[in-house]
Design an enzyme around this catalytic site. Structure first.
Site, PDB file in Angstrom:
ATOM      1  N   GLU A 171       0.815  -1.224   0.000  1.00  0.00           N
ATOM      2  CA  GLU A 171       0.000   0.000   0.000  1.00  0.00           C
ATOM      3  C   GLU A 171       0.842   1.265   0.000  1.00  0.00           C
ATOM      4  O   GLU A 171       0.483   2.252  -0.642  1.00  0.00           O
ATOM      5  CB  GLU A 171      -0.883   0.049   1.258  1.00  0.00           C
ATOM      6  N   ASP A 172       1.945   1.257   0.743  1.00  0.00           N
ATOM      7  CA  ASP A 172       2.650   2.497   1.049  1.00  0.00           C
ATOM      8  C   ASP A 172       3.963   2.720   0.312  1.00  0.00           C
ATOM      9  O   ASP A 172       4.500   3.825   0.355  1.00  0.00           O
ATOM     10  CB  ASP A 172       2.961   2.557   2.557  1.00  0.00           C
TER      11      ASP A 172
END
Length: 185
Positions: free
Chosen positions: A59-60
């Protein structure tokens, strides 16, 4: 060995983009380390603990699911995929996106739900302590999320439920006190 490799990999991935922990400005790896420690407190399953370290990298950071599969194997990759949000900004407003992610988690394995419970506990504690305004929305989302996480570890589920219940009980006390001060009974 697997767990240590996951910790180093996650640390490097988050550090490579300069990611820091919101509110405290600590290195981001503090959060995955906390999540992994909670998971390790309820299981000795190295794949779950490794996935806990890796739970935010897709996600990051620039890390892809394919990279997780290549470096950590199919079981860890599957766990990371199960806990990774799938919604995108084009899917709609925050409430719509969080519902998409909740439906995704509803289909997750009990192992992945255990990781998500640890993530929820870590994030909830941090947000309640540092951002009371955002906590209102965040805790509403987490209360809904708990509805689909009951298959995760029962002790982590209870801990997450307690944080949520305490948050809402405290809000109710503040509401009553505020209304009492205004002469409303």
């Amino acid at each position: 060995m697997l767990v240590e490799r996951a910790k180093l990999f996650a640390s490097a991935a988050h550090a490579a983009i300069g990611q820091r922990r919101r509110y405290t400005d600590e290195p981001y790896i503090v959060h995955p380390t906390e999540v992994a420690a909670m998971v390790a407190s309820v299981t000795d399953d190295e794949e779950m603990i490794a996935a806990a370290y890796l739970h935010d990298v897709v996600e990051d950071t620039q890390v892809t699911h394919a990279m997780i599969l290549e470096f950590f194997g199919p079981s860890v990759a599957q766990l990371v995929e199960e806990v990774t949000d799938i919604s995108r900004p084009q899917d709609g407003n925050r409430r719509t996106r969080k519902e998409i992610d909740r439906q995704h988690l509803a289909k997750a394995s009990p192992r992945a739900k255990t990781i998500k419970l640890a993530d929820l506990i870590s994030n909830s504690t941090n947000i309640i302590q540092h951002d009371r305004w955002f906590a209102k929305d965040y805790m509403r989302e987490k209360k809904l999320l708990l509805e689909v996480l009951s298959e995760g570890d029962c002790s982590l589920y209870q801990r997450a439920q307690n944080i949520t219940n305490e948050y809402y009980a405290e809000r109710e006390v503040y509401r009553l006190l505020r209304n009492g001060e205004q002469g409303i009974s």
